[in-house]
Motif scaffolding. Structure first.
Motif, PDB file in Angstrom:
ATOM      1  N   THR A  38       0.864  -1.182   0.000  1.00 38.10           N
ATOM      2  CA  THR A  38       0.000   0.000   0.000  1.00 38.10           C
ATOM      3  C   THR A  38       0.900   1.232   0.000  1.00 38.10           C
ATOM      4  OG1 THR A  38      -0.084   0.301   2.391  1.00 38.10           O
ATOM      5  CG2 THR A  38      -1.702  -1.233   1.425  1.00 38.10           C
ATOM      6  N   PRO A  39       0.364   2.396  -0.328  1.00 39.21           N
ATOM      7  CA  PRO A  39       1.174   3.613  -0.283  1.00 39.21           C
ATOM      8  C   PRO A  39       1.753   3.915   1.103  1.00 39.21           C
ATOM      9  CG  PRO A  39      -0.789   3.999  -1.584  1.00 39.21           C
ATOM     10  CD  PRO A  39      -0.951   2.635  -0.946  1.00 39.21           C
ATOM     11  N   THR A  40       1.123   3.386   2.163  1.00 39.78           N
ATOM     12  CA  THR A  40       1.639   3.605   3.516  1.00 39.78           C
ATOM     13  C   THR A  40       2.541   2.468   3.994  1.00 39.78           C
ATOM     14  OG1 THR A  40      -0.367   2.626   4.461  1.00 39.78           O
ATOM     15  CG2 THR A  40      -0.311   5.041   4.219  1.00 39.78           C
ATOM     16  N   GLY A  41       2.847   1.516   3.100  1.00 44.59           N
ATOM     17  CA  GLY A  41       3.816   0.476   3.425  1.00 44.59           C
ATOM     18  C   GLY A  41       3.270  -0.762   4.108  1.00 44.59           C
ATOM     19  N   LEU A  45       4.494  -9.073   7.609  1.00 46.41           N
ATOM     20  CA  LEU A  45       5.335  -9.274   8.785  1.00 46.41           C
ATOM     21  C   LEU A  45       5.300  -8.047   9.696  1.00 46.41           C
ATOM     22  CD1 LEU A  45       7.056 -11.452  10.096  1.00 46.41           C
ATOM     23  CD2 LEU A  45       9.049 -10.476   8.939  1.00 46.41           C
ATOM     24  N   GLY A  46       5.174  -6.871   9.099  1.00 47.75           N
ATOM     25  CA  GLY A  46       5.042  -5.654   9.897  1.00 47.75           C
ATOM     26  C   GLY A  46       3.781  -5.653  10.735  1.00 47.75           C
ATOM     27  N   MET A  85       6.043  -1.285  12.277  1.00 54.40           N
ATOM     28  CA  MET A  85       5.162  -1.701  11.190  1.00 54.40           C
ATOM     29  C   MET A  85       5.907  -2.366  10.028  1.00 54.40           C
ATOM     30  SD  MET A  85       2.102  -1.007  12.241  1.00 54.40           S
ATOM     31  CE  MET A  85       1.125  -1.180  10.778  1.00 54.40           C
ATOM     32  N   TRP A  86       7.202  -2.632  10.209  1.00 50.44           N
ATOM     33  CA  TRP A  86       7.968  -3.326   9.175  1.00 50.44           C
ATOM     34  C   TRP A  86       9.154  -4.019   9.818  1.00 50.44           C
ATOM     35  CZ3 TRP A  86      12.993  -1.692   7.510  1.00 50.44           C
ATOM     36  CH2 TRP A  86      13.445  -0.514   8.108  1.00 50.44           C
ATOM     37  N   GLY A 150      -7.702  -8.304   9.078  1.00 48.70           N
ATOM     38  CA  GLY A 150      -8.390  -7.924   7.849  1.00 48.70           C
ATOM     39  C   GLY A 150      -7.452  -7.269   6.860  1.00 48.70           C
ATOM     40  N   HIS A 151      -6.569  -6.394   7.366  1.00 55.09           N
ATOM     41  CA  HIS A 151      -5.546  -5.813   6.491  1.00 55.09           C
ATOM     42  C   HIS A 151      -4.697  -6.934   5.876  1.00 55.09           C
ATOM     43  CE1 HIS A 151      -5.597  -1.994   9.183  1.00 55.09           C
ATOM     44  NE2 HIS A 151      -6.461  -1.868   8.198  1.00 55.09           N
ATOM     45  N   ALA A 152      -4.298  -7.873   6.712  1.00 50.99           N
ATOM     46  CA  ALA A 152      -3.448  -8.973   6.246  1.00 50.99           C
ATOM     47  C   ALA A 152      -4.162  -9.805   5.188  1.00 50.99           C
ATOM     48  CB  ALA A 152      -3.026  -9.853   7.426  1.00 50.99           C
TER      49      ALA A 152
END
Length: 197
Positions: A38-41, A45-46, A85-86, A150-152
């Protein structure tokens, strides 16, 4: 409601979210689990690393049960924004997944030890609302973990098309590739029609 039943219900939903989040890593390469999609990375794993920190903070520090003697550089005050987040190239999957699984044990011990009305203090919240109960924290962490699961799910679908709520339960309508292509085309047509109306 009897407290043990309430705790069991809450733990059931927390554990389901934990397992769903980790399941999204299965079968993927080191590159794919770290890929910012995504544009926000946002990357798989993050998300796991972030939620490990969430559990350690809310079920540890908040209730005077810190997990770390010396926290890693990405955790706590002074950390680079977004560092949780990463994963860096030298943070292996096994290390982050292992930390998350240790966070589960630490959190589960806190939940087992304390009553739902136990008072804690969230050190990173404003003073006027730092005081919370274990019940509040459990609901908050369940919601946050499901949100990131849900993001995952979406990130995993972008990587290789794999979808589903949990291993053995994709919770999706039956359909082959052709069915899904037709379905998506119908949605695209409806969106275009609505956009021109």
């Amino acid at each position: 409601m009897i407290e043990s039943k309430a705790k069991a219900d809450l733990l059931h939903y927390l554990r389901a979210a934990r397992e769903a989040l980790l399941w999204k890593l299965d079968g993927l390469s080191e590159y794919d689990i770290r890929r910012p999609l995504t544009p926000t990375g946002t990357n798989l794993l993050g998300l796991v690393k972030h939620i490990a920190g969430v559990e350690l903070g809310y079920f540890g520090d908040t209730f005077g049960r810190p997990y770390f003697d010396e926290p890693p550089s990405w955790y706590g005050e002074g950390a680079e924004p977004g560092a949780d987040m990463w994963a860096t190239a030298d943070e292996p999957r096994e290390q982050i997944v292992g930390l998350y699984q240790q966070a589960w044990k630490h959190a589960d011990a806190t939940i087992a030890t304390l009553p739902l009305d136990a008072i804690g203090h969230v050190p990173w919240w404003p003073e006027e609302r730092r005081e919370v109960t274990l019940h509040h924290v459990l609901v908050r962490v369940i919601a946050d973990t499901h949100r990131h699961a849900g993001h995952a799910d979406i990130v995993r679908e972008l990587i290789d098309g794999a979808v589903g709520m949990a291993e053995g339960n994709d919770n999706m309508p039956p359909g082959d590739q052709s069915w899904w292509e037709n379905y998506r085309s119908r949605l695209e047509r409806a969106a275009r029609e609505a956009g021109h109306g």
